[in-house]
Motif scaffolding. Structure first.
Motif, PDB file in Angstrom:
ATOM      1  N   PRO A  54      -3.575  21.164   3.299  1.00 31.79           N
ATOM      2  CA  PRO A  54      -4.074  20.027   4.069  1.00 31.79           C
ATOM      3  C   PRO A  54      -3.223  19.649   5.268  1.00 31.79           C
ATOM      4  CG  PRO A  54      -3.002  19.279   2.067  1.00 31.79           C
ATOM      5  CD  PRO A  54      -3.041  20.774   1.997  1.00 31.79           C
ATOM      6  N   GLY A  55      -1.999  20.117   5.354  1.00 33.47           N
ATOM      7  CA  GLY A  55      -1.140  19.759   6.464  1.00 33.47           C
ATOM      8  C   GLY A  55      -0.005  18.844   6.039  1.00 33.47           C
ATOM      9  N   LEU A  56       1.085  18.903   6.788  1.00 33.50           N
ATOM     10  CA  LEU A  56       2.289  18.162   6.426  1.00 33.50           C
ATOM     11  C   LEU A  56       2.066  16.659   6.445  1.00 33.50           C
ATOM     12  CD1 LEU A  56       5.281  18.377   5.719  1.00 33.50           C
ATOM     13  CD2 LEU A  56       5.798  18.408   8.165  1.00 33.50           C
ATOM     14  N   LYS A  57       1.297  16.182   7.411  1.00 32.46           N
ATOM     15  CA  LYS A  57       1.058  14.750   7.518  1.00 32.46           C
ATOM     16  C   LYS A  57       0.301  14.219   6.304  1.00 32.46           C
ATOM     17  CE  LYS A  57      -1.550  13.497  10.906  1.00 32.46           C
ATOM     18  NZ  LYS A  57      -1.991  13.213  12.293  1.00 32.46           N
ATOM     19  N   VAL A  58      -0.694  14.966   5.872  1.00 36.20           N
ATOM     20  CA  VAL A  58      -1.470  14.553   4.697  1.00 36.20           C
ATOM     21  C   VAL A  58      -0.608  14.607   3.445  1.00 36.20           C
ATOM     22  CG1 VAL A  58      -3.470  15.099   3.265  1.00 36.20           C
ATOM     23  CG2 VAL A  58      -3.619  15.305   5.752  1.00 36.20           C
ATOM     24  N   ILE A  59       0.200  15.645   3.318  1.00 40.20           N
ATOM     25  CA  ILE A  59       1.077  15.765   2.149  1.00 40.20           C
ATOM     26  C   ILE A  59       2.079  14.617   2.113  1.00 40.20           C
ATOM     27  CG2 ILE A  59       2.904  17.157   1.105  1.00 40.20           C
ATOM     28  CD1 ILE A  59       1.439  19.636   2.098  1.00 40.20           C
ATOM     29  N   VAL A 128      18.442  14.049   5.040  1.00 41.51           N
ATOM     30  CA  VAL A 128      18.780  15.289   4.327  1.00 41.51           C
ATOM     31  C   VAL A 128      17.649  15.686   3.385  1.00 41.51           C
ATOM     32  CG1 VAL A 128      20.362  16.310   2.654  1.00 41.51           C
ATOM     33  CG2 VAL A 128      21.263  14.921   4.523  1.00 41.51           C
ATOM     34  N   ALA A 129      17.103  14.694   2.652  1.00 39.72           N
ATOM     35  CA  ALA A 129      16.005  14.986   1.726  1.00 39.72           C
ATOM     36  C   ALA A 129      14.775  15.492   2.472  1.00 39.72           C
ATOM     37  CB  ALA A 129      15.660  13.731   0.924  1.00 39.72           C
ATOM     38  N   ALA A 130      14.494  14.944   3.660  1.00 37.19           N
ATOM     39  CA  ALA A 130      13.337  15.397   4.444  1.00 37.19           C
ATOM     40  C   ALA A 130      13.486  16.860   4.838  1.00 37.19           C
ATOM     41  CB  ALA A 130      13.185  14.514   5.680  1.00 37.19           C
ATOM     42  N   ARG A 131      14.661  17.245   5.267  1.00 42.03           N
ATOM     43  CA  ARG A 131      14.877  18.635   5.678  1.00 42.03           C
ATOM     44  C   ARG A 131      14.753  19.591   4.490  1.00 42.03           C
ATOM     45  NH1 ARG A 131      17.544  15.654   9.391  1.00 42.03           N
ATOM     46  NH2 ARG A 131      17.542  16.461  11.552  1.00 42.03           N
ATOM     47  N   ALA A 135      11.831  22.392   3.902  1.00 43.99           N
ATOM     48  CA  ALA A 135      12.169  23.797   3.652  1.00 43.99           C
ATOM     49  C   ALA A 135      11.430  24.328   2.419  1.00 43.99           C
ATOM     50  CB  ALA A 135      13.676  23.948   3.466  1.00 43.99           C
ATOM     51  N   GLU A 136      11.315  23.501   1.377  1.00 42.81           N
ATOM     52  CA  GLU A 136      10.579  23.919   0.181  1.00 42.81           C
ATOM     53  C   GLU A 136       9.097  24.108   0.493  1.00 42.81           C
ATOM     54  OE1 GLU A 136      11.254  24.749  -2.932  1.00 42.81           O
ATOM     55  OE2 GLU A 136      13.414  24.672  -2.576  1.00 42.81           O
ATOM     56  N   LEU A 137       8.525  23.193   1.273  1.00 44.10           N
ATOM     57  CA  LEU A 137       7.118  23.323   1.657  1.00 44.10           C
ATOM     58  C   LEU A 137       6.890  24.586   2.474  1.00 44.10           C
ATOM     59  CD1 LEU A 137       6.219  19.635   2.609  1.00 44.10           C
ATOM     60  CD2 LEU A 137       5.584  20.858   0.529  1.00 44.10           C
ATOM     61  N   GLN A 138       7.814  24.883   3.391  1.00 49.40           N
ATOM     62  CA  GLN A 138       7.685  26.097   4.200  1.00 49.40           C
ATOM     63  C   GLN A 138       7.830  27.349   3.338  1.00 49.40           C
ATOM     64  OE1 GLN A 138      10.783  25.138   7.012  1.00 49.40           O
ATOM     65  NE2 GLN A 138       9.325  24.413   8.559  1.00 49.40           N
ATOM     66  N   PRO A 145       6.284  27.590   9.508  1.00 46.96           N
ATOM     67  CA  PRO A 145       7.715  27.886   9.676  1.00 46.96           C
ATOM     68  C   PRO A 145       8.334  27.243  10.904  1.00 46.96           C
ATOM     69  CG  PRO A 145       6.473  29.874   9.137  1.00 46.96           C
ATOM     70  CD  PRO A 145       5.463  28.806   9.432  1.00 46.96           C
ATOM     71  N   GLY A 146       7.545  27.012  11.956  1.00 49.71           N
ATOM     72  CA  GLY A 146       8.106  26.470  13.183  1.00 49.71           C
ATOM     73  C   GLY A 146       8.262  24.960  13.214  1.00 49.71           C
ATOM     74  N   VAL A 147       7.841  24.263  12.185  1.00 44.21           N
ATOM     75  CA  VAL A 147       7.943  22.798  12.168  1.00 44.21           C
ATOM     76  C   VAL A 147       9.396  22.399  11.922  1.00 44.21           C
ATOM     77  CG1 VAL A 147       7.203  20.690  11.003  1.00 44.21           C
ATOM     78  CG2 VAL A 147       5.575  22.546  11.386  1.00 44.21           C
ATOM     79  N   ARG A 148       9.868  21.419  12.671  1.00 41.45           N
ATOM     80  CA  ARG A 148      11.230  20.930  12.530  1.00 41.45           C
ATOM     81  C   ARG A 148      11.239  19.404  12.458  1.00 41.45           C
ATOM     82  NH1 ARG A 148      11.587  25.397  11.503  1.00 41.45           N
ATOM     83  NH2 ARG A 148      12.918  27.045  12.372  1.00 41.45           N
ATOM     84  N   ILE A 149      12.220  18.857  11.766  1.00 39.94           N
ATOM     85  CA  ILE A 149      12.388  17.406  11.707  1.00 39.94           C
ATOM     86  C   ILE A 149      12.931  16.937  13.060  1.00 39.94           C
ATOM     87  CG2 ILE A 149      13.592  15.488  10.592  1.00 39.94           C
ATOM     88  CD1 ILE A 149      11.579  16.793   8.789  1.00 39.94           C
ATOM     89  N   PRO A 150      12.237  16.067  13.756  1.00 40.50           N
ATOM     90  CA  PRO A 150      12.718  15.623  15.075  1.00 40.50           C
ATOM     91  C   PRO A 150      13.920  14.699  14.945  1.00 40.50           C
ATOM     92  CG  PRO A 150      10.767  14.381  14.463  1.00 40.50           C
ATOM     93  CD  PRO A 150      10.963  15.424  13.387  1.00 40.50           C
ATOM     94  N   GLY A 151      14.624  14.545  16.035  1.00 40.22           N
ATOM     95  CA  GLY A 151      15.805  13.689  16.025  1.00 40.22           C
ATOM     96  C   GLY A 151      15.523  12.233  16.338  1.00 40.22           C
ATOM     97  N   THR A 152      14.278  11.813  16.296  1.00 37.35           N
ATOM     98  CA  THR A 152      13.938  10.431  16.621  1.00 37.35           C
ATOM     99  C   THR A 152      14.443   9.464  15.554  1.00 37.35           C
ATOM    100  OG1 THR A 152      12.089   8.915  16.946  1.00 37.35           O
ATOM    101  CG2 THR A 152      11.698  10.793  15.521  1.00 37.35           C
TER     102      THR A 152
END
Length: 457
Positions: A54-59, A128-131, A135-138, A145-152
């Motif tokens: 379903p996508g990362l946002k939905v998850i 740290v938990a988000a990253r 990684a587990e979801l990827q 694979p190209g999704v990254r946690i932004p620095g915002t």
């Protein structure tokens, strides 16, 4: 009021440890799922298409919805105990001309200070938990694979604002009673417990019960193709029912304690009689102790039974995300997080409830009770507390899993994994009984006369 508020925190650090841990967990949870949400928004559309599901946002939204609600439920519970342990001091301030507004300002200052102290550690843990979660979801193919946690810093700021808003709202409700009654009555109330549950609280509990029932009905009527939605509705319904248990807890605890107290008085005439009298006479205190146990058993039991029921659907049923290996992993991860919150709430509550009885134990010792007799009384109380909490939690889990089972299989009888549910009960007992006994052993130490006069606090 600020120096007094900070002075109270320095004088009673143990009273704020539970609140600090709860705020830390809430801050980390909101930061974690906010960061995942932000990662999905920041990723280009072409990158997001590289994953199944379903996508990362939905998850992040579905996974974090219940976790965030439980986190703030734990915060409100912990704050209530932090204020309860200061009830006598707040009453004394009222008797020396402190106004209701000043009392509320003192409580707000303590909430703000605790929130600021836990903000940075919560941000770091959440990031740290988000990253790691991403990684587990990827790794499982559920995130590109190209999704990254932004620095915002937006997720961190939202987490802080949300934690502060919940804390201030809860502090306003908790400090309302002590700030509105007369000073002399406030001092008297600090040493007693009201015998009846307020009408407003019962009405709110009835409303939560109706709301939980409607959510379970919604879950039961979902078609088989929307089993994921049925699961979310059932889990949310179980949480709302647990809120109803918390609101109407004193009444329910008094009834269950009266029923269970009959065999206890027969089996252990001395310690059992005293333990039964304590539990029934202080139903609000018993309710405070059993609600976290019910939360632990209710949520973990609901998720465990739902997962087992979904896995035993008829072979001809259409496969959905609920029965897939990746979704089972998500449910297990969510269950682990909820158990963490519930365990923190349980330990914090039981330690606080037992520790505040130092004067009571000292008075019993002054009238002839030995430490061994007090330990036996506490043992009986601990077992009764665990049993009442497990029964309430099992009732909620049974109702929620029956609704989900109706949607999944057409039958209201779910698949119950006996071994897993047994471990949930054992876990609740391990948290409850040793926690009460360990705190009780510490509370009965010291000269009884000094504890009664207040010098041992």
């Amino acid at each position: 009021m600020v120096p007094i508020a900070l002075g109270q925190m320095r004088r009673r650090p143990a009273a704020f440890v539970g609140l600090a841990v709860a705020l830390f967990l809430a801050m980390a949870t909101v930061t974690m799922f906010g960061s995942l949400f932000a990662a999905d928004l920041a990723a280009p559309a072409a990158v997001r298409k590289g994953a199944d599901g379903p996508g990362l946002k939905v998850i992040a939204g579905a996974f974090g919805e219940i976790a965030v609600l439980v986190a703030f439920f734990v915060v409100v519970n912990a704050l209530g105990f932090a204020l309860r342990q200061q009830h006598r001091e707040l009453a004394l301030l009222r008797t020396v001309a402190a106004t209701p507004r000043q009392a509320r300002r003192l409580v707000r200052g303590q909430v703000v200070a605790t929130t600021l102290l836990t903000a940075v550690p919560g941000w770091v843990a959440g990031a740290v938990a988000a990253r790691r979660f991403l990684a587990e979801l990827q790794h499982r193919g559920m995130a590109a694979p190209g999704v990254r946690i932004p620095g915002t810093p937006v997720p961190m700021l939202v987490a802080s604002a949300a934690a502060l808003a919940v804390g201030l709202t809860a502090s306003a409700l908790a400090a309302r009673r002590i700030s509105r009654i007369a000073p002399a009555a406030a001092l008297t109330a600090s040493a007693t417990e009201q015998g009846r549950t307020g009408a407003a609280r019962l009405v709110a509990g009835a409303g939560a019960l109706v709301g939980g029932g409607l959510l379970l009905r919604l879950a039961a009527t979902r078609p088989a193709q929307e089993l994921d939605k049925a699961g979310q509705a059932a889990l949310l319904g179980s949480l709302v029912l647990l809120v109803a248990v918390a609101l109407a807890g004193p009444l329910a605890a008094r009834v269950l304690a009266a029923v269970l107290g009959v065999p206890v008085r027969v089996l252990t005439p001395g310690a059992g009689w005293l333990a039964d009298a304590n539990l029934r006479g202080y139903a609000r205190r018993l309710s405070s102790a059993v609600v976290p146990v019910a939360l632990l058993v209710g949520l973990s039991g609901t998720m465990t039974i739902m997962t087992a029921t979904a896995g035993h659907r008829p072979s001809g049923a259409t496969a959905t995300g609920v029965t897939s290996a990746t979704d089972v992993w998500l449910r297990q991860a969510e269950l682990a997080l909820l158990i963490c919150f519930a365990a923190v709430s349980t330990l914090n509550t039981l330690v606080a409830v037992t520790a505040e009885r130092r004067r009571e134990f000292a008075l019993l010792r002054l009238v002839g009770a030995t430490r061994a007799q007090l330990v036996r009384m506490l043992s009986v109380e601990a077992v009764l507390t665990a049993v009442v909490g497990v029964l309430l939690g099992a009732a909620v889990a049974g109702a929620a899993s029956a609704a989900f089972s109706r949607a999944a299989t057409g039958s209201a009888v779910p698949t119950v994994p006996v071994a897993a549910c047994g471990w949930i009960v054992v876990g609740a007992a391990v948290l409850t009984v040793p926690g009460i006994l360990a705190t009780g052993l510490r509370a009965v130490r010291g000269p009884a006369a000094e504890l009664v006069s207040g010098g041992g606090e």
